[in-house]
Design an enzyme around this catalytic site. Structure first.
Site, PDB file in Angstrom:
ATOM      1  N   HIS A 130      40.406  75.656  32.921  1.00  0.00           N
ATOM      2  CA  HIS A 130      41.884  75.728  32.227  1.00  0.00           C
ATOM      3  C   HIS A 130      42.267  76.999  32.143  1.00  0.00           C
ATOM      4  O   HIS A 130      43.523  77.572  32.005  1.00  0.00           O
ATOM      5  CB  HIS A 130      40.900  75.859  30.659  1.00  0.00           C
ATOM      6  CG  HIS A 130      41.507  76.458  29.860  1.00  0.00           C
ATOM      7  ND1 HIS A 130      42.274  75.720  28.753  1.00  0.00           N
ATOM      8  CD2 HIS A 130      41.806  77.375  28.394  1.00  0.00           C
ATOM      9  CE1 HIS A 130      42.837  76.753  27.707  1.00  0.00           C
ATOM     10  NE2 HIS A 130      42.062  77.984  27.789  1.00  0.00           N
ATOM     11  N   GLU A 131      41.442  77.982  32.387  1.00  0.00           N
ATOM     12  CA  GLU A 131      41.805  79.746  33.404  1.00  0.00           C
ATOM     13  C   GLU A 131      42.548  79.649  34.480  1.00  0.00           C
ATOM     14  O   GLU A 131      43.713  80.414  34.493  1.00  0.00           O
ATOM     15  CB  GLU A 131      40.700  80.006  33.626  1.00  0.00           C
ATOM     16  CG  GLU A 131      38.948  80.033  32.362  1.00  0.00           C
ATOM     17  CD  GLU A 131      39.372  80.763  31.262  1.00  0.00           C
ATOM     18  OE1 GLU A 131      40.203  81.262  31.581  1.00  0.00           O
ATOM     19  OE2 GLU A 131      38.629  80.723  30.201  1.00  0.00           O
ATOM     20  N   HIS A 134      46.384  79.060  32.626  1.00  0.00           N
ATOM     21  CA  HIS A 134      46.834  80.023  32.242  1.00  0.00           C
ATOM     22  C   HIS A 134      47.800  80.445  33.052  1.00  0.00           C
ATOM     23  O   HIS A 134      48.668  81.148  33.433  1.00  0.00           O
ATOM     24  CB  HIS A 134      45.921  81.050  31.911  1.00  0.00           C
ATOM     25  CG  HIS A 134      45.915  80.321  30.074  1.00  0.00           C
ATOM     26  ND1 HIS A 134      46.777  80.210  29.505  1.00  0.00           N
ATOM     27  CD2 HIS A 134      44.691  80.015  29.467  1.00  0.00           C
ATOM     28  CE1 HIS A 134      46.151  79.958  28.524  1.00  0.00           C
ATOM     29  NE2 HIS A 134      44.995  79.775  28.055  1.00  0.00           N
TER      30      HIS A 134
END
Length: 257
Positions: A130-131, A134
């Site tokens: 997820h990180e 971004h």
């Protein structure tokens, strides 16, 4: 998933500016001042500021050494993933109890001991996915550009007249507060969730790890193991709904009953 606001570079920068003294490295401040002085902040400038910031962050936190069990575990988990989407990644563990992880625009990924204690290997991959999503989606770059180009931020940095020692603590704190308050949109968070899901699916991991990581954080609520829980709890009260979205998608894809 917005772990500690999921601001990548910004998450790195906050502790630096909030604790900054007159001995802050000139290279980092120079990179910032060059960035805000330009009409358009380039990807290269974002990456350079991130590189400088992560160096200081690593110097100010207890980093697990090469033979530490936490490092060995993380290296095993990410052994297949030292480049994602063409971005070279480097991984380290901070031996602090905070439940947190972040990635920066230069490809640095930092995972905190508290999160490793709480998550399975696949759940850690889901968080990092997820990180990194971004970063790959340019959310972190765009957020940083907006922050650096804000007039208040320009004024605070420019007031140093190129001399780091002249930057007052209150000015640095003001910069930190602005960056810390920046947020990703719901769409950006959803797209980062989808990136993590696709990353897990593409590499043969259980996509449900993304759902269970949400659910574990939601259950923790106020804190974990004496550390600071990720702010996903306060900033994203729909964690359960996001976990359910992952589970529903897994069913549609035939990856869950």
């Amino acid at each position: 998933m917005n772990y500690t606001k999921s601001l990548f570079f910004i998450v790195v920068w906050l502790p630096l500016v909030s604790q900054a003294q007159t001995n802050t490295k000139p290279s980092l401040m120079q990179a910032l001042m060059e960035a805000v002085s330009s009409a358009t902040v380039s990807d290269a400038q974002v990456a350079e500021v991130s590189r400088q910031a992560i160096k200081e962050m690593d110097a100010k936190n207890p980093v697990a050494d090469a033979n530490d069990p936490y490092t060995l575990r993380l290296n095993k988990i990410v052994s297949r993933h030292h480049t994602i989407g063409g971005l070279p990644l480097n991984f380290k563990v901070y031996k602090v109890p905070d439940v947190n992880a972040f990635a920066t625009a230069d490809g640095s990924v930092r995972v905190f001991k508290g999160l490793m204690d709480m998550m399975t290997d696949n759940e850690l991959l889901a968080v990092m996915g997820h990180e990194i999503g971004h970063v790959i989606n340019h959310d972190s770059k765009d957020a940083m550009k907006r922050g650096l180009q804000t007039s208040a931020l320009r004024d605070a940095l420019a007031s140093g007249s190129g001399t780091v020692g002249k930057l007052a603590q209150s000015q640095l704190a003001g910069v930190a507060n602005y960056l810390w308050d920046a947020k990703y949109s719901r769409q950006q968070e959803t797209e980062a969730d989808d990136y993590s899901y696709d990353f897990l699916k593409r590499n043969g991991y259980s996509v449900l790890a993304l759902a269970t990581s949400f659910e574990k954080l939601a259950k923790q609520g106020g804190g974990a193991q004496g550390g600071r829980i990720a702010s996903i709890i306060s900033t994203h009260p729909d964690s359960k709904a996001r976990a359910q979205r992952v589970r529903d998608r897994a069913k549609r894809d035939g990856l869950s009953k």
